[in-house]
Structure formats: C-alpha cells, structure tokens
Design a protein around this motif. Structure first.
Motif, mmCIF file in Angstrom:
data_model
loop_
_atom_site.group_PDB
_atom_site.id
_atom_site.type_symbol
_atom_site.label_atom_id
_atom_site.label_comp_id
_atom_site.label_asym_id
_atom_site.label_seq_id
_atom_site.Cartn_x
_atom_site.Cartn_y
_atom_site.Cartn_z
ATOM 1 N N LEU A 53 0.937 -1.535 -0.175
ATOM 2 C CA LEU A 53 0.191 -0.023 -0.270
ATOM 3 C C LEU A 53 0.888 1.574 -0.134
ATOM 4 O O LEU A 53 0.870 2.087 -0.913
ATOM 5 N N LYS A 54 2.240 1.121 0.972
ATOM 6 C CA LYS A 54 2.511 2.671 1.269
ATOM 7 C C LYS A 54 3.311 2.922 -0.430
ATOM 8 O O LYS A 54 3.178 3.990 -1.008
ATOM 9 N N ALA A 55 3.625 2.070 -0.979
ATOM 10 C CA ALA A 55 4.440 1.993 -2.986
ATOM 11 C C ALA A 55 3.056 2.680 -3.534
ATOM 12 O O ALA A 55 3.228 3.549 -4.148
ATOM 13 N N LYS A 56 1.635 1.838 -3.388
ATOM 14 C CA LYS A 56 0.690 2.652 -4.306
ATOM 15 C C LYS A 56 0.769 3.852 -4.146
ATOM 16 O O LYS A 56 0.767 4.919 -4.893
ATOM 17 N N ILE A 57 0.975 4.154 -2.261
ATOM 18 C CA ILE A 57 0.709 5.792 -2.739
ATOM 19 C C ILE A 57 1.286 6.891 -3.136
ATOM 20 O O ILE A 57 1.587 8.307 -3.592
ATOM 21 N N GLU A 58 2.633 6.084 -3.351
ATOM 22 C CA GLU A 58 3.418 7.070 -3.818
ATOM 23 C C GLU A 58 3.746 6.173 -5.250
ATOM 24 O O GLU A 58 3.777 8.213 -5.660
ATOM 25 N N VAL A 59 3.166 6.177 -5.562
ATOM 26 C CA VAL A 59 3.114 5.796 -7.323
ATOM 27 C C VAL A 59 1.779 7.180 -7.472
ATOM 28 O O VAL A 59 1.883 7.819 -8.028
ATOM 29 N N ILE A 60 0.279 7.029 -6.756
ATOM 30 C CA ILE A 60 -0.600 8.281 -6.602
ATOM 31 C C ILE A 60 -0.013 9.790 -6.713
ATOM 32 O O ILE A 60 -0.058 10.301 -7.345
ATOM 33 N N ILE A 61 0.566 9.896 -5.407
ATOM 34 C CA ILE A 61 1.243 10.909 -5.507
ATOM 35 C C ILE A 61 2.299 11.726 -6.804
ATOM 36 O O ILE A 61 2.054 13.115 -7.096
ATOM 37 N N GLU A 278 2.401 -1.802 -10.895
ATOM 38 C CA GLU A 278 3.327 -3.606 -11.175
ATOM 39 C C GLU A 278 5.094 -2.942 -11.593
ATOM 40 O O GLU A 278 5.259 -3.246 -11.024
ATOM 41 N N GLN A 279 5.128 -1.734 -12.430
ATOM 42 C CA GLN A 279 6.647 -1.135 -12.159
ATOM 43 C C GLN A 279 6.887 -0.530 -10.822
ATOM 44 O O GLN A 279 8.218 -1.780 -10.412
ATOM 45 N N ALA A 280 6.027 -0.784 -9.756
ATOM 46 C CA ALA A 280 7.140 0.261 -8.360
ATOM 47 C C ALA A 280 6.908 -1.017 -8.037
ATOM 48 O O ALA A 280 8.219 -1.541 -6.872
ATOM 49 N N TYR A 287 15.570 -3.626 -5.688
ATOM 50 C CA TYR A 287 16.629 -2.982 -4.843
ATOM 51 C C TYR A 287 16.276 -3.460 -3.289
ATOM 52 O O TYR A 287 17.427 -2.728 -2.615
ATOM 53 N N MET A 288 15.775 -3.590 -2.627
ATOM 54 C CA MET A 288 15.361 -4.607 -1.167
ATOM 55 C C MET A 288 14.802 -5.779 -0.431
ATOM 56 O O MET A 288 14.090 -6.294 -2.036
ATOM 57 N N THR A 289 15.927 -6.603 -0.322
ATOM 58 C CA THR A 289 14.911 -7.058 1.024
ATOM 59 C C THR A 289 14.399 -7.816 0.806
ATOM 60 O O THR A 289 13.145 -6.152 1.351
ATOM 61 N N ASP A 290 13.416 -9.333 1.748
ATOM 62 C CA ASP A 290 12.377 -8.461 2.384
ATOM 63 C C ASP A 290 12.213 -7.699 4.118
ATOM 64 O O ASP A 290 11.830 -7.896 3.499
ATOM 65 N N ASP A 291 13.300 -8.308 4.284
ATOM 66 C CA ASP A 291 13.478 -7.618 5.800
ATOM 67 C C ASP A 291 13.814 -6.026 5.519
ATOM 68 O O ASP A 291 12.691 -5.747 5.972
#
Length: 305
Positions: A53-61, A278-280, A287-291
């Motif tokens: 959800l945080k990634a979606k918010i960044e995309v929208i903004i 999807e791109q996000a 670039y990020m691990t699960d942790d």
C-alpha cells in the motif's frame, strides 16, 4: 502500457480524489459514479499482496500531482501506523497533495475531539476529519460536502473522457450528410473532427445529431461553440442541447451517458495505475530485500506465501 504521451497526459490531468482502504459497507464503490455526476473524479485504492500500500501511495502522488487523499484510519494495515504515516506524508508532500481522514463515528466525544485535534492541528491536514455514519446513505452527503469545500472538481466543470475509434457523429446539412469521429466527451460537450469542411456557423444549433460514444448510440441536438486547428486538423467542439433549451442531453439519456463516461474514464486511469503499481513492485523487489521491505513497512512476513 501503449498509450501515447497525449493520451497519458489526458488521463493524468485534472484533480482526482483517492479513498485509501475505505470500509466498503460505509463507502461503497457505487458512490464513485454518482460523484462523477457531480464533477468529482474519485477512486478507491485497496490493500493487496500484489503491491504494498505504501508503494501505491507513492505512485499516486508522483503520477497524479493534483490529488486529494482520504485515509480510512480504522482499517488495520500491517506495517502502517496511520497517525505516524499520515504525519510523514504531510511533512514530505506539504503543498503537493491534500490529505483528509475518514473514520467510523466515535461514541466518546473526548475521543473524537482528541482525534481531530491531532490530525487537524498537530499534523495539519487540510481536508478535514470525516466521521462516517453506520448508515452508509448518510456518508455520501458527508463526503460530498467535504469534497465541495476542498474544490475536488479542480478547474473542471465536467469530466471529459477519451473516446475510442468506434465513436462517431453524423448529421444532415444543406449540402448533405456529414460524418466525423468523436474524440472526447463530457456530460455537456463533445469534440470531433469531420471528413470534410463543416458548412455551419459558430453557435448554430444542429438538430438530431446521431452520436455513438464507445458503442452507446443516441440522438441529441447540439450547438457548435468552438473551432480550432490541432495538428493540422480542424477540431470542432459542440455543446449538447436538450428539448428544454438547456445545456446537456435529454433526461433519459443522462444516466446512460454518465455510466459510459465513468467506465471510459475510470478504466483508463485504473489501467495506468495497474501499470505503475506493477513497475513499483518490480523496483521494490529489485532493490530491497524482504527484511528491508518489512522494516520500511512495505511488506510483512505473513504475506510471503
């Protein structure tokens, strides 16, 4: 996503309102079409395992730069503390987005006062705190009032939708039948190009115009209100005129045209968002691990399977 730049700009333009993880029993998706009738372009953003959800918010903004975001803070989302997260967004994007808060009506007046004090005065959100009622019918008017106060229409009086190649227009003139293609449409206007030079005058009323909007066929009177050259082609803008002499289509056509415009507008915007989400998601995985995702609140271990 194969949209050309012009179409992408068209989709992005105009103020949009996003309801973030609302309770569907309090704010059903059926309200969105009714809000469009009032000039508001609104969307519901849900939480899912596909894209955090945080990634979606960044995309929208980043994508829709003239946006209002209403967060339903009674929806628990793993990895997100609403009070902290909304404060961070307000600090990071102050002046770029408008934020509002939705919450289920509190029984305690003290709790309501404390909640409003925090978000309105401590955090400084601009679009208010809306206490939703258990009866969803009341919530439509509550939210409508707040969107009106915060100019959720933006600069647009009516929302335009891009038409597909099926969309046609034709009518009789003194020199015979003239045919053209409809480019975009709203509840009040449509723009089109014709196969030959149009032999009517500005502000002339044309009776019984045959119109096809993405498969929706109807007849309406129309008045030519503007002409301008675009990419070497004459663009013609008409306003619908009904039998009462008022702007707009006949009352029996209105709900069908509104439904079609809503479908056309929302489908294109949702397709753009799906592509961006999807791109996000791919970028996060790259670039990020699960942790890292978990620590940042983008991801949680329960959703790994």
């Amino acid at each position: 996503m194969n949209d050309n730049d012009d179409q992408k700009d068209f989709i992005i333009e105009g103020r949009k309102t996003f309801f973030i993880v609302p309770d569907a029993t309090l704010l059903p998706e059926t309200y969105l079409e009714d809000y469009m009738a009032r000039g508001y372009e609104t969307y519901i953003i849900g939480d899912d395992r596909y894209c955090p959800l945080k990634a979606k918010i960044e995309v929208i903004i980043e994508t829709f730069t003239d946006s209002i975001l209403f967060f339903y803070i009674d929806m628990p989302i793993k990895g997100i503390r609403w009070d902290k997260y909304i404060r961070e967004l307000q600090q990071k994007y102050m002046g770029r987005i408008l934020i509002g808060v939705l919450y289920l009506k509190r029984q305690s007046e003290e709790e309501k006062t404390a909640l409003e004090k925090y978000y309105l005065f401590d955090v400084g959100i601009q679009c208010g705190c809306i206490a939703l009622e258990y009866q969803k019918a009341k919530n439509f008017a509550l939210i409508d009032k707040v969107m009106y106060a915060n100019q959720a229409c933006g600069r647009r009086k009516n929302i335009r939708a891009i038409c597909d190649t099926r969309s046609k227009v034709s009518f009789e003139t003194k020199h015979g039948l003239i045919k053209g293609s409809v480019l975009d449409v709203s509840m009040s206007h449509f723009s089109c190009v014709f196969e030959r030079t149009l032999d009517i005058q500005l502000y002339e009323k044309v009776p019984k115009v045959l119109i096809n909007i993405n498969g929706l066929h109807f007849i309406s009177d129309a008045i030519l209100v503007m002409q301008r050259m675009k990419n070497g082609v004459m663009l013609n803008v008409f306003v619908f005129s009904n039998s009462m002499g008022q702007q707009g289509v006949e009352s029996d056509i209105k709900p069908r045209l509104l439904e079609r415009i809503y479908q056309m507008t929302s489908e294109k915007a949702k397709a753009l968002m799906r592509y961006k989400f999807e791109q996000a998601r791919k970028n996060l995985r790259l670039y990020m691990t699960d942790d890292d995702l978990f620590d940042a609140g983008y991801y949680n271990y329960d959703d790994q399977n």
